[in-house]
Write a protein that holds these residues in place. Structure first.
Motif, mmCIF file in Angstrom:
data_model
loop_
_atom_site.group_PDB
_atom_site.id
_atom_site.type_symbol
_atom_site.label_atom_id
_atom_site.label_comp_id
_atom_site.label_asym_id
_atom_site.label_seq_id
_atom_site.Cartn_x
_atom_site.Cartn_y
_atom_site.Cartn_z
ATOM 1 N N ARG A 60 -11.507 -7.862 -7.018
ATOM 2 C CA ARG A 60 -10.388 -7.012 -6.652
ATOM 3 C C ARG A 60 -9.299 -7.844 -5.988
ATOM 4 O O ARG A 60 -9.557 -8.896 -5.406
ATOM 5 N N GLN A 61 -8.103 -7.336 -6.094
ATOM 6 C CA GLN A 61 -6.958 -8.027 -5.496
ATOM 7 C C GLN A 61 -6.074 -6.999 -4.823
ATOM 8 O O GLN A 61 -5.486 -6.128 -5.487
ATOM 9 N N ARG A 117 -7.414 -12.776 -5.110
ATOM 10 C CA ARG A 117 -8.472 -12.025 -5.777
ATOM 11 C C ARG A 117 -9.816 -12.419 -5.190
ATOM 12 O O ARG A 117 -10.096 -13.608 -4.991
ATOM 13 N N TYR A 171 -10.815 -5.653 -11.138
ATOM 14 C CA TYR A 171 -10.929 -6.307 -12.429
ATOM 15 C C TYR A 171 -12.399 -6.541 -12.771
ATOM 16 O O TYR A 171 -13.197 -6.889 -11.900
ATOM 17 N N GLY A 185 -7.478 -4.704 -15.341
ATOM 18 C CA GLY A 185 -7.492 -4.163 -13.987
ATOM 19 C C GLY A 185 -7.227 -2.671 -13.935
ATOM 20 O O GLY A 185 -6.528 -2.113 -14.783
#
Length: 126
Positions: free
Chosen positions: A37-38, A44, A93, A119
């Motif tokens: 995840r970001q 990220r 993602y 994503g």
């Protein structure tokens, strides 16, 4: 190879979501799958992964709240998100890494994965 992440959305704190990653073009059983995840303005980071033998790994902040699973028949991987907090807000993602017969997955580095989905955004807010 295509990875299609879906299931994100707006959820209130304490709520739940199930993210899906539909994979095509490869044999899922030969691959480790990772969820990353970001968040805005951040790098990220790895969230969870599952090996070809269904061994799983979670980053500390999601242990006990998130659960990863895979369905090799449907060529899909799922990430169940529970007990969501605003800190979980991010684009999530999914990614794959070929492992063959090796029982491995890891979330330490994005560079260990070579195929990525586009994503799906998870927003946790009241």
């Amino acid at each position: 190879v295509q990875l299609q992440a879906s299931g994100g959305g707006l959820v209130q704190p304490g709520g739940s979501l199930r993210l899906s990653c539909a994979v095509s073009g490869l044999t899922l059983g030969d691959h480790a799958i990772g969820w990353f995840r970001q968040a805005p303005g951040k790098e990220r980071e790895g969230v969870s992964c599952i090996s070809s033998s269904d061994d799983t790994t979670y980053t500390d902040s999601v242990k006990g709240r998130f659960f990863i699973s895979r369905d090799n028949v449907k060529n899909a991987v799922y990430l169940h998100l529970g007990g969501l907090t605003p800190e979980d807000t991010a684009v999530y993602y999914c990614a794959t890494a070929y492992t063959g017969a090796r029982n491995w997955c890891g979330i330490a580095s994005i560079h260990e994965y070579d195929q990525w989905g586009q994503g799906t955004l998870v927003t946790v807010s009241s």
